[in-house]
Structures are given as structure tokens and as C-alpha cells.
Enzyme design. Structure first.
Site, PDB file in Angstrom:
ATOM      1  N   ARG A   1      -5.012   1.431  33.637  1.00  0.00           N
ATOM      2  CA  ARG A   1      -4.091   0.535  34.619  1.00  0.00           C
ATOM      3  C   ARG A   1      -4.882  -0.067  35.508  1.00  0.00           C
ATOM      4  O   ARG A   1      -5.899   0.479  35.869  1.00  0.00           O
ATOM      5  CB  ARG A   1      -2.926   1.397  35.313  1.00  0.00           C
ATOM      6  CG  ARG A   1      -2.060   1.920  34.136  1.00  0.00           C
ATOM      7  CD  ARG A   1      -0.905   2.470  34.770  1.00  0.00           C
ATOM      8  NE  ARG A   1       0.072   2.908  33.838  1.00  0.00           N
ATOM      9  CZ  ARG A   1       0.980   2.025  33.255  1.00  0.00           C
ATOM     10  NH1 ARG A   1       1.165   0.622  33.561  1.00  0.00           N
ATOM     11  NH2 ARG A   1       1.970   2.532  32.297  1.00  0.00           N
TER      12      ARG A   1
ATOM     13  N   GLY B   1       0.619  -6.428  30.378  1.00  0.00           N
ATOM     14  CA  GLY B   1       1.682  -6.558  31.205  1.00  0.00           C
ATOM     15  C   GLY B   1       1.785  -7.805  32.227  1.00  0.00           C
ATOM     16  O   GLY B   1       0.523  -8.219  32.203  1.00  0.00           O
TER      17      GLY B   1
ATOM     18  N   THR C   1       5.269  -6.007  26.989  1.00  0.00           N
ATOM     19  CA  THR C   1       6.228  -5.126  27.799  1.00  0.00           C
ATOM     20  C   THR C   1       7.326  -4.708  26.787  1.00  0.00           C
ATOM     21  O   THR C   1       8.075  -5.275  26.061  1.00  0.00           O
ATOM     22  CB  THR C   1       7.128  -6.140  28.802  1.00  0.00           C
ATOM     23  OG1 THR C   1       8.193  -5.294  29.403  1.00  0.00           O
ATOM     24  CG2 THR C   1       7.611  -7.561  28.370  1.00  0.00           C
TER      25      THR C   1
ATOM     26  N   ASP D   1       9.832  -3.221  27.760  1.00  0.00           N
ATOM     27  CA  ASP D   1      11.171  -3.681  28.470  1.00  0.00           C
ATOM     28  C   ASP D   1      12.011  -4.890  28.075  1.00  0.00           C
ATOM     29  O   ASP D   1      12.868  -5.163  28.298  1.00  0.00           O
ATOM     30  CB  ASP D   1      11.237  -3.593  30.058  1.00  0.00           C
ATOM     31  CG  ASP D   1      10.909  -2.003  30.638  1.00  0.00           C
ATOM     32  OD1 ASP D   1      10.744  -1.117  29.705  1.00  0.00           O
ATOM     33  OD2 ASP D   1      10.454  -1.855  31.479  1.00  0.00           O
TER      34      ASP D   1
ATOM     35  N   GLU E   1      15.861   4.070  32.157  1.00  0.00           N
ATOM     36  CA  GLU E   1      15.330   4.946  33.288  1.00  0.00           C
ATOM     37  C   GLU E   1      15.435   4.034  34.560  1.00  0.00           C
ATOM     38  O   GLU E   1      15.289   5.078  35.454  1.00  0.00           O
ATOM     39  CB  GLU E   1      13.755   5.023  32.908  1.00  0.00           C
ATOM     40  CG  GLU E   1      12.613   3.685  33.112  1.00  0.00           C
ATOM     41  CD  GLU E   1      11.324   3.635  32.411  1.00  0.00           C
ATOM     42  OE1 GLU E   1      10.716   4.729  32.604  1.00  0.00           O
ATOM     43  OE2 GLU E   1      10.977   2.731  31.844  1.00  0.00           O
TER      44      GLU E   1
ATOM     45  N   ILE F   1       8.414   6.946  21.646  1.00  0.00           N
ATOM     46  CA  ILE F   1       8.580   5.670  21.280  1.00  0.00           C
ATOM     47  C   ILE F   1       7.532   4.700  21.343  1.00  0.00           C
ATOM     48  O   ILE F   1       7.180   3.892  20.436  1.00  0.00           O
ATOM     49  CB  ILE F   1       9.940   5.078  21.841  1.00  0.00           C
ATOM     50  CG1 ILE F   1      11.299   5.929  21.363  1.00  0.00           C
ATOM     51  CG2 ILE F   1      10.160   3.822  21.805  1.00  0.00           C
ATOM     52  CD1 ILE F   1      12.380   5.546  22.332  1.00  0.00           C
ATOM     53  N   ARG F   2       6.871   4.641  22.664  1.00  0.00           N
ATOM     54  CA  ARG F   2       5.663   4.004  22.837  1.00  0.00           C
ATOM     55  C   ARG F   2       4.320   4.143  21.893  1.00  0.00           C
ATOM     56  O   ARG F   2       3.665   3.131  21.805  1.00  0.00           O
ATOM     57  CB  ARG F   2       5.196   4.262  24.312  1.00  0.00           C
ATOM     58  CG  ARG F   2       6.236   3.959  25.569  1.00  0.00           C
ATOM     59  CD  ARG F   2       5.567   4.562  26.750  1.00  0.00           C
ATOM     60  NE  ARG F   2       6.740   4.422  27.510  1.00  0.00           N
ATOM     61  CZ  ARG F   2       6.833   3.300  28.383  1.00  0.00           C
ATOM     62  NH1 ARG F   2       5.978   2.188  28.428  1.00  0.00           N
ATOM     63  NH2 ARG F   2       7.730   3.405  29.442  1.00  0.00           N
TER      64      ARG F   2
HETATM   65  O1  JJ5 Z   1       6.865  -8.642  39.181  1.00  0.00           O
HETATM   66  C1  JJ5 Z   1       7.179  -8.071  38.223  1.00  0.00           C
HETATM   67  C2  JJ5 Z   1       7.355  -9.113  37.145  1.00  0.00           C
HETATM   68  C3  JJ5 Z   1       7.514 -10.424  37.083  1.00  0.00           C
HETATM   69  C4  JJ5 Z   1       7.892 -10.840  35.832  1.00  0.00           C
HETATM   70  N1  JJ5 Z   1       6.899  -6.742  37.986  1.00  0.00           N
HETATM   71  C5  JJ5 Z   1       6.991  -6.280  36.770  1.00  0.00           C
HETATM   72  C6  JJ5 Z   1       7.408  -7.078  35.599  1.00  0.00           C
HETATM   73  C7  JJ5 Z   1       7.525  -8.557  35.877  1.00  0.00           C
HETATM   74  N2  JJ5 Z   1       7.892  -9.576  34.988  1.00  0.00           N
HETATM   75  C8  JJ5 Z   1       8.219  -9.561  33.695  1.00  0.00           C
HETATM   76  C9  JJ5 Z   1       6.757  -9.457  32.755  1.00  0.00           C
HETATM   77  C10 JJ5 Z   1       6.414  -8.577  32.085  1.00  0.00           C
HETATM   78  C11 JJ5 Z   1       5.315  -8.466  31.457  1.00  0.00           C
HETATM   79  C12 JJ5 Z   1       4.466  -9.537  31.255  1.00  0.00           C
HETATM   80 CL1  JJ5 Z   1       3.139  -9.650  30.430  1.00  0.00          CL
HETATM   81  C13 JJ5 Z   1       4.996 -10.717  31.987  1.00  0.00           C
HETATM   82 CL2  JJ5 Z   1       4.008 -12.142  31.847  1.00  0.00          CL
HETATM   83  C14 JJ5 Z   1       6.175 -10.835  32.839  1.00  0.00           C
END
Ligand code: JJ5
Length: 424
Positions: A143, A168, A197, A199, A295, A349-350
Site C-alpha cells: 500500500r 485502487g 476494487t 467493492d 463491513e 474471498i480476496r
Molecule cells: O475517495 C475515494 C474514491 C473515489 C472513487 N476513496 C475510495 C474509493 C473511491 N472511488 C472509487 C474507486 C475505486 C477504485 C478505483 Cl481504481 C477507482 Cl479509479 C475509483
């Protein structure tokens, strides 16, 4: 009122000077003028319509593949499909374009910073041939950011002209900072993002890689919770799933499993009293219950300080343990017998290998990332929207996260499938 049209233009390092080696392999190429609509309903359609560039191989490309080195780095937490993406990028660079030197930077951006002294792996098709059978990432991950100048130094030392960054929103912000440093120094190096992501919270991406696998694995945990719940008088199965700010995995797993009685997500607030009363009602009539919990749900119910991790993400308070204890206390207080089984399958899962749907998707993501990089595009990521792979400016995706709209058909389906109260 409609939002103003977003800027969907992708930066180009220069004009396409070389014939694509893919001319020997295929007949069909994408024209730069091909665009994908952002709108999918008439209501959303703007005049003029907002569009993304269509992803795909171009007939003419910016880099001479025989002359350049490329690099790939994976950052952040594990996600099913990471190895499929690495494999696809390496295979497409090698067999499609004939790139001879491909560096795999190890342990995220740390492995890309010259000052850290972590040697990259020289990746070959033989090395990556079977890696999609395994979960995790061949390259390792970490990270947190590194100094753009420190990373530019390493790219220059190795002659890397196209860097693929899988990670991410923090990783992609880092990739954007890197492109800005490269531009400032007039260096013709492309940086292509492959967004990750679990999520599924990226705007302008229908479904991100690993999500189909995660939903499938999550349903297994819900099945286990259902068996446990039915195996005891007033049995309660509680499963905590991924979803820090967006409950898509939890909602889709709830719909796929069909035995879930309560689906709790960050987007739909609930009170402890309302939830416990509904749970008690369910147990009194059916004597078992299954709860799918994201979560990030109910964070406002737990007291405590907020801290952040190395990626700058807020560390969530543990809603799983909190609810487990609150449920136990409630039924004890009411003099009702109840047995709670709490399952937290997140790391399982991950770390599983991608399922067939995600493997196919990751293959395409890697291929489109390579086509985009070779064409001289930079500062972009590969997206999937309205049934097409697209080029999305990084800045457009990191501004706002995608969340479940409680008015959406998805959430209305969840309410119907669970029978949970509309407000708790
Ligand atoms: O501020 C943020 C934000 C903005 C968009 N914090 C976490 C996640 C987030 N997103 C969604 C997102 C998640 C993964 C990727 Cl690679 C991208 Cl570009 C956006």
C-alpha cells in the site's frame, strides 16, 4: 437537471508512427473516432451526447514494440483476477506486439521507486503461463504512494516506455501524478491504469474485475451461515462481507443466495433498536435468520476514533463483532435463547483464483490496456461501460465513488428477496 458533460478526452503522447504488428494476426481494428455512449437510457442522453473513446487495437501505434521495455505493477489488497491481468498483459505484449523486455515491479509502488532498491522480475510468457490457476499476485503488492520523481528515475534507468499500474483509486491517483511528472520532464512514457476494487465502487465501470468471483464466494459463506442458523433453535448466521462504502457485493450475494433475511449496507442507515426488533420478530416466527452485513454498514452505531491505513483509507470499526455482541445482549436481556454464528470470509474471498467470468474479463482488460499503451495513450484506465471496453480518464473515476441508490431496482429487489423492513 443534467450534469455538465464530463471531459472524456484521453491524453496522447504523439501521433501514431508505426504499423501495428497485429496487422499480421487480425483484420479488424478500432478507429480513433469510435465512441461509446455514456447514456444507456433516453432520459440520460445529452445533446451533444457524452461519449468515451472505444478501447481496442489501432492500425497504427506510437511505440516501436521491438525497441521498448514495458513494466507492470500491482498495488493494494488482493483481488481475484490479479494474476490473470498480469498474464494477459505479458502475453499480449510478447505474442501480440513482440515486446522483448517486460519488467514486473515487486511489492507495489515500493518496487518501482529507485531508492528502495527492490529488483524487478524479468517476465516471460513461460513465467506467467499458469499463474491464473493461483490466487494472489505473482508480483506481490503493497500500500501507499512513492515519490513520482523516484519512480521516473527507475523507468528511465530500465528504458520502460509503457507502465501498467493495477490498483485502487490511490494507485490510480499515483499513476496520474506520475504522468504529470513525466509530462513536466517531456518524457514520452505512457502510464495505463487497470482499476481494481472488490467493492465494485468505480463510477463509469459496470463491474470491476474480481467482483463476479467475490459474489460467488460470498454466496458460499451465506450458504454455510444458513446451514448453521438452521442447525440451532433460534440460530442466527451473521456474515461480514466486503463493502467499505458501497454494498454491491453484499446486495448481489443476498440476491444470488436467496436465504438471506437481512442485508445491511453502508448506503442504507439503520438503528440498532429497529434492526433488533425486526430480528426478534423473525426469530419468534421462523426460529432462524441469516444476516448479510457489509463491513461499512452501521458505522455510525459504533463509538470510537477514526484512523487511516497506509493507503489513506479510513480504518473501519468492526461492525461484525459489534452486531454479534449487541444481538447476544439483546436476546439475553429478553430471556430468549439464541445461538449466533459469525463468519468473516473476507481474506478467503480476496485470495481465491478468478472464476471463469472474471478470467475472461481480466484477459480482455489486459489486452485493452496493452493496445492503449502501444497507441501512445496515457493518464487513462481501461473501463467497461454499455457492453464495450472503453478508455476512461483517471481523473473522471477517482472523483466520486459508485454507491447503491436505495431507489434503484437493485435495492428494491433486495427488500423483496429478504422481506426486511424498508426502514429499520
Ligand atoms: O475517495 C475515494 C474514491 C473515489 C472513487 N476513496 C475510495 C474509493 C473511491 N472511488 C472509487 C474507486 C475505486 C477504485 C478505483 Cl481504481 C477507482 Cl479509479 C475509483
Amino acid at each position: 437537471m443534467q450534469d455538465a458533460s464530463p471531459n472524456t478526452q484521453i491524453p496522447l503522447l504523439g501521433s501514431a508512427r508505426f504499423q501495428s504488428p497485429l496487422l499480421n494476426q487480425r483484420d479488424v481494428f478500432v478507429e480513433d473516432s469510435s465512441r461509446v455512449l455514456l447514456a444507456s437510457t433516453l432520459d440520460e442522453l445529452q445533446d451533444p451526447p457524452a461519449t468515451f473513446e472505444l478501447a481496442g487495437p489501432r492500425r497504427a501505434i506510437f511505440f516501436n514494440p521491438a525497441e521498448i521495455a514495458c513494466g507492470i505493477v500491482t498495488c493494494g489488497g488482493l483481488c481475484p483476477g490479479l494474476n490473470d491481468v498480469i498474464r494477459s498483459v505479458v502475453m499480449t505484449l510478447s505474442y501480440g506486439y513482440g515486446v522483448k523486455r517486460i519488467y514486473g515491479f515487486r511489492y507495489g509502488y515500493a518496487g518501482l521507486a529507485a531508492s528502495q532498491g527492490i529488483e524487478p522480475l524479468l517476465l516471460t510468457p513461460e513465467m506467467v503461463r499458469d499463474i491464473h490457476d493461483d490466487g494472489g499476485t505473482l508480483l506481490g503488492s503493497s500500500r501507499g504512494p512513492q515519490e513520482p520523481a523516484d519512480m521516473v528515475l527507475r523507468l528511465e534507468q530500465l528504458g520502460v516506455k509503457v507502465l501498467f499500474a493495477v490498483g485502487g483509486d490511490g494507485t490510480l491517483r499515483g499513476a496520474l501524478a506520475l504522468t504529470q511528472e513525466l509530462k513536466r520532464r517531456n518524457l514520452e512514457i505512457s502510464v495505463i491504469g487497470i482499476p481494481k476494487t472488490i467493492d465494485n465502487d468505480i463510477e463509469w465501470i459496470e463491474r470491476s474485475f474480481g467482483v463476479a468471483t467475490a459474489v460467488e464466494e460470498a454466496t458460499r459463506a451465506l450458504e454455510a451461515a444458513h446451514a448453521e442458523a438452521r442447525g440451532a433453535y433460534n440460530g442466527i448466521g451473521l456474515v461480514k462481507l466486503m463493502g467499505r462504502h458501497s454494498g454491491f457485493i453484499t446486495a448481489h450475494a443476498t440476491l444470488a443466495n436467496a436465504d438471506v433475511n437481512f442485508c445491511l449496507v453502508p448506503e442504507v442507515p439503520f438503528t440498532l433498536e429497529g434492526f433488533l426488533a425486526a430480528l426478534e420478530k423473525r426469530l419468534r416466527s421462523r426460529h432462524h435468520a441469516v444476516i448479510a452485513l457489509a463491513e461499512g454498514a452501521g458505522q455510525d452505531l459504533i463509538e470510537g476514533e477514526l484512523t487511516t491505513d497506509a493507503s489513506g483509507n479510513v480504518k473501519l470499526k468492526d461492525i461484525g463483532l459489534f452486531l454479534k455482541e449487541a444481538i447476544a445482549r439483546h436476546f439475553e436481556h429478553k430471556g430468549l435463547e439464541a445461538t449466533i454464528k459469525y463468519i468473516d470470509p473476507s481474506y478467503i474471498i480476496r485470495s481465491v483464483p478468478a472464476n471463469a467470468v472474471d478470467s475472461e474479463y481480466c484477459l480482455a482488460l489486459g489486452q485493452h490496456a496493452v493496445h492503449a499503451g502501444m497507441s501512445g495513450r496515457t493518464g487513462m484506465m481501461v473501463g467497461y461501460w454499455n457492453q464495450h471496453f472503453t478508455h476512461v480518464p483517471i481523473a473522471m473515476a477517482t472523483q466520486k465513488r459508485k454507491q447503491i441508490d436505495p431507489q434503484s431496482e437493485l435495492w428494491q429487489q433486495v427488500l423483496g428477496a429478504t422481506g426486511q423492513p424498508r426502514g429499520m
